[in-house]
Design an enzyme around this catalytic site. Structure first.
Site, PDB file in Angstrom:
ATOM      1  N   HIS A   1      -3.696   5.874   3.603  1.00 38.69           N
ATOM      2  CA  HIS A   1      -4.460   4.704   3.149  1.00 38.69           C
ATOM      3  C   HIS A   1      -3.892   3.417   3.741  1.00 38.69           C
ATOM      4  O   HIS A   1      -4.625   2.606   4.318  1.00 38.69           O
ATOM      5  CB  HIS A   1      -4.457   4.643   1.624  1.00 38.69           C
ATOM      6  CG  HIS A   1      -5.420   3.664   1.047  1.00 38.69           C
ATOM      7  ND1 HIS A   1      -5.107   2.336   0.841  1.00 38.69           N
ATOM      8  CD2 HIS A   1      -6.707   3.807   0.633  1.00 38.69           C
ATOM      9  CE1 HIS A   1      -6.152   1.710   0.317  1.00 38.69           C
ATOM     10  NE2 HIS A   1      -7.133   2.578   0.181  1.00 38.69           N
TER      11      HIS A   1
ATOM     12  N   ASP B   1       0.852  -1.182   0.000  1.00 41.00           N
ATOM     13  CA  ASP B   1       0.000   0.000   0.000  1.00 41.00           C
ATOM     14  C   ASP B   1       0.893   1.239   0.000  1.00 41.00           C
ATOM     15  O   ASP B   1       1.968   1.232  -0.592  1.00 41.00           O
ATOM     16  CB  ASP B   1      -0.933  -0.042   1.226  1.00 41.00           C
ATOM     17  CG  ASP B   1      -2.279   0.619   0.976  1.00 41.00           C
ATOM     18  OD1 ASP B   1      -2.291   1.840   0.763  1.00 41.00           O
ATOM     19  OD2 ASP B   1      -3.313  -0.074   0.997  1.00 41.00           O
TER      20      ASP B   1
ATOM     21  N   ASN C   1     -14.258  -0.165  -6.876  1.00 40.79           N
ATOM     22  CA  ASN C   1     -15.265   0.831  -6.529  1.00 40.79           C
ATOM     23  C   ASN C   1     -15.883   1.451  -7.770  1.00 40.79           C
ATOM     24  O   ASN C   1     -15.177   1.770  -8.733  1.00 40.79           O
ATOM     25  CB  ASN C   1     -14.648   1.959  -5.696  1.00 40.79           C
ATOM     26  CG  ASN C   1     -14.210   1.513  -4.328  1.00 40.79           C
ATOM     27  OD1 ASN C   1     -14.647   0.482  -3.828  1.00 40.79           O
ATOM     28  ND2 ASN C   1     -13.329   2.288  -3.705  1.00 40.79           N
TER      29      ASN C   1
ATOM     30  N   SER D   1     -11.733  -1.153  -0.344  1.00 39.17           N
ATOM     31  CA  SER D   1     -10.448  -1.220   0.365  1.00 39.17           C
ATOM     32  C   SER D   1     -10.667  -1.622   1.813  1.00 39.17           C
ATOM     33  O   SER D   1     -10.005  -2.523   2.341  1.00 39.17           O
ATOM     34  CB  SER D   1      -9.746   0.140   0.347  1.00 39.17           C
ATOM     35  OG  SER D   1      -9.002   0.344  -0.808  1.00 39.17           O
TER      36      SER D   1
END
Length: 378
Positions: free
Chosen positions: A95, A61, A187, A250
């Site tokens: 994130h 990430d 998404n 996520s």
């Protein structure tokens, strides 16, 4: 340049830092109470059975910050790209820290701070995506290769990407190494369909639901969806000791990765494919009976995944009831297919077989919300 896309939207990028509260061990501060997904999933009951001890979850990430709620579970990792501190433990985006907190935040004294699904699991941080930008697909592949070389038990991928040759090779090698891969489906509107690596056979593909338990509008649909988890207004850790609230697959993916850590901790000899099977077989069915494109096999059930008597893959595919004397998957040592993943997605997670020449179908219906609790293994 081919890039991956993070599957989360920050509704609130960072909330004010830690709040001073009375030193009362029975007090739950406002950070914990905002984690609605913990109550929804009955995480406290599951954590009386397993807390993820002994399990390493790799998180490729934006890096993972040394947040007070998370620092004890944060291993040194790696920077695939330049810009961090060299070992993955720096995050200027938030994130990655948010995903890691959903998996394994341990909170602080006196019930302060946030809690992950598996608060005794360890996080292996992999920095491959620059702040507020999409990461390169081959950098993601390099992160997966690193996690495989470090013998991670689970890889949590809260992103979708193009299926480059190197990325496909890295994903398949990790599956062959008996690693559970959990990946975000994608998404809307950025992802019109389930993205890669969630679409790879053997990868646990995750969609999302809201606080009402219904399909989250941001979550894509498709035949590759395996399970769903909370994905709307999910509260977790962020950079500089702060907190964030995010919406997207996520977040659901990190929550499911935490669930996989609970299972791998309780059943350390269970192959990766059986861990995935245990999560899908015990999911609470939503929508039309059986698997569907919005909910997959249903919402993950943490307690059932840890306690239900789930027949091994081969037994469920041949007969609806295991033969007398056959032990459950929970009691089986690692072996068999070595966790290589499903030969086909439907065979592994649905457990169906059509006998040649007669069209006879044997199928064990997925649990629904009004079903009685599953049998408990002894």
């Amino acid at each position: 340049m081919t890039r991956g896309i993070f599957c989360g939207i920050f509704a609130l990028a960072a909330v004010a830092g830690l709040t001073t509260i009375p030193q009362n061990s029975n007090h739950i501060d406002h950070h914990r109470t905002q984690q609605w997904h913990l109550t929804y999933l009955n995480a406290s009951a599951a954590q009386q059975i397993s807390q993820g001890a002994g399990v390493v979850v790799a998180v490729p990430d934006s890096g993972v910050d040394r947040h007070p709620d998370l620092i004890r579970n944060l291993l040194p990792g790696v920077d695939i790209i330049r810009g961090g501190d060299g070992d993955g433990r720096e995050d200027r985006d938030g994130h990655g820290t948010g995903m890691a907190g959903l998996i394994a935040a341990h909170g602080q004294k006196n019930n302060r701070g946030t809690l992950g699904i598996a608060p005794h699991a360890k996080i292996l941080p992999i920095f491959y995506s620059p702040p507020r930008k999409d990461g390169d697909v081959d950098d993601l592949a390099a992160g997966i290769e690193y996690a495989t070389a470090k013998h991670a038990d689970i890889i949590s991928i809260s992103a979708v990407a193009e299926a480059s040759v190197r990325l496909q090779r890295a994903v398949r090698a990790a599956l062959s190494a008996n690693i559970v891969i959990v990946a975000a489906s994608g998404n809307r509107p950025n992802s019109p369909s389930v993205g890669y690596p969630a679409s790879e056979i053997g990868v646990l593909s995750v969609g999302g639901v809201g606080p009402d338990g219904n399909h989250a509008s941001i979550s894509v649909s498709g035949p590759e969806i395996d399970v769903v988890a909370p994905a709307v207004d999910i509260y977790s850790t962020s950079i500089d000791g702060k907190y964030r609230k995010g919406t997207g697959t996520s977040d659901a993916t990190a929550i499911v990765a935490g669930a996989a850590a609970l299972v791998r901790s309780k059943y350390p000899y269970l192959p990766a494919a059986e861990v995935v099977h245990r999560l899908t077989a015990t999911a609470v069915d939503k929508g039309p009976p059986g698997r569907d494109d919005e909910y997959g096999y249903g919402v993950i059930d943490l307690v059932a995944a840890l306690t239900a008597d789930v027949p091994p893959l081969g037994f469920e595919s041949v007969t609806a009831v295991p033969p007398s004397g056959v032990t459950s998957a929970a009691a089986q040592p690692a072996g068999g297919d070595g966790g290589r993943g499903a030969a086909t997605r439907g065979w592994v997670t649905l457990g169906v077989i059509v006998a040649a020449g007669c069209g006879f179908l044997v199928w064990r219906r997925r649990r629904r919300a009004d079903d009685p609790p599953p049998r408990i293994s002894r």
